[in-house]
Design an enzyme around this catalytic site. Sequence first.
Site, PDB file in Angstrom:
ATOM      1  N   SER A  35       0.803  -1.214   0.000  1.00 29.59           N
ATOM      2  CA  SER A  35       0.000   0.000   0.000  1.00 29.59           C
ATOM      3  C   SER A  35       0.840   1.271   0.000  1.00 29.59           C
ATOM      4  CB  SER A  35      -0.942   0.008   1.217  1.00 29.59           C
ATOM      5  OG  SER A  35      -0.208   0.153   2.397  1.00 29.59           O
TER       6      SER A  35
ATOM      7  N   LYS B  97       1.135   4.073   7.029  1.00 27.91           N
ATOM      8  CA  LYS B  97       0.390   4.949   6.120  1.00 27.91           C
ATOM      9  C   LYS B  97       0.899   6.372   6.271  1.00 27.91           C
ATOM     10  CE  LYS B  97      -2.739   2.028   4.430  1.00 27.91           C
ATOM     11  NZ  LYS B  97      -1.925   0.879   4.876  1.00 27.91           N
TER      12      LYS B  97
END
Lengths: 204, 204
Positions: free
Chosen positions: A126, A163
């Site tokens: 991701s 993230k």
Amino acid sequence: MKTLTERQKELLKLIARNIEEKGYPPSYQELANHMNIKSKFAILKHIDALVSKGFLEKDSSARGLRIIDPEYAPGSKTEVNVPLIGRVAAGFPILAQENVERYIPIPRAMIKSEGRYFALKVRGDSMINAGIFEDDLVVVNSTNSAHNKEIIVALLNDEVTVKRLITNQKQVYLKAENPAYDDIYPQGEWSIQGKVVGLIREIH
Amino acid sequence: MKTLTERQKELLKLIARNIEEKGYPPSYQELANHMNIKSKFAILKHIDALVSKGFLEKDSSARGLRIIDPEYAPGSKTEVNVPLIGRVAAGFPILAQENVERYIPIPRAMIKSEGRYFALKVRGDSMINAGIFEDDLVVVNSTNSAHNKEIIVALLNDEVTVKRLITNQKQVYLKAENPAYDDIYPQGEWSIQGKVVGLIREIH
DNA sequence: CTTTTAAATGTACCAGAGTACACCAAAAGT
DNA sequence: ACTTTTGGTGTACTCTGGTACATTTAAAAG
């Protein structure tokens, strides 16, 4: 740093070699044997000299020697070891001993601010656009706050994720650096575990 | 390698951490205290189990413990220092002392094959699709040959570059992992300096 | 020539540390 | 149901290992 006598240098090197070879420091008696000295007390005085000159640290326990000077130290001080966090056991704080898989050395340069550091193996892709790939190790500075646009490690639903943190007037959310992933708007229990300050990759 | 019980793993990690923090192995009594065990003998038995399973070595001297399994082993053997190559002075071999800027520690896991290793600061963004960004440090295993599709460090016209090596029946060329860059078909003097085996990034 | 420092010896003391033995208890196989 | 494995307690014994004190020798410093 103060200077050492020949004999002291000899002893210091011997101690370093002993730790290197056996995995643990020598006793005074062992040192005496290797130095062809018949009394432990001579060693004691040499060691005290090394300690007061700052080359050595001593605990008053069996084999309680620790070499300070990077010139002699096996595994010099330019490196820092941080715990590698494995599977995170629910309920435990992330840095709890239960989660520590092993220790890995990282360059000192990654350590800037204070606080504790740990490493984490990245799962998933991701964050590929930030150059963070699956199985990379990220080095994390443990903290519970972060600024806008910093890459962080967060704990959501008992899972750790890496993230990018986005904070603006309206909301706070976690952005994946991969168009295939949606942004995450955390709901309920979640927490910032730290800021990513470094990355280590093994290429096979 | 045989499997460990939970308690044995816990003990092994504790030993590793102790060596890490204090510089010398713990005594049985100290281990007992940290494990909330009241008898040294329980520790003795756990340690004997670890020894017979090949995770640990034991001398019958004070604090005579040595961790075998590199997965857990702390200290010098897990860390290696490699020279960081700075600006490459034309005419010198890349590993010459003249080019060494400083030494940096890298994780043991990056060291697989034999030979010398060095680190190099990446310039430019020609390898971003391989997750290699500008100012990253690549860890390189010094060699003058490489296989197809390996990421290598090459020396062309007195400049070092990181590229992916492509060899097929027709030709040998260097491929950038960024569509904005053309492949390089080396002409004249050029050489392979090593294979990229690792990557280290500081994130600010 | 005296003083200081480094280096070493020998004896002694006691807590630290590894280990042996007897025994207990719960969980996991069989 | 029985046995084995795993994990643990308590006591006791012996040698290891750090340290203290008294004393000596040789070399360097003043």
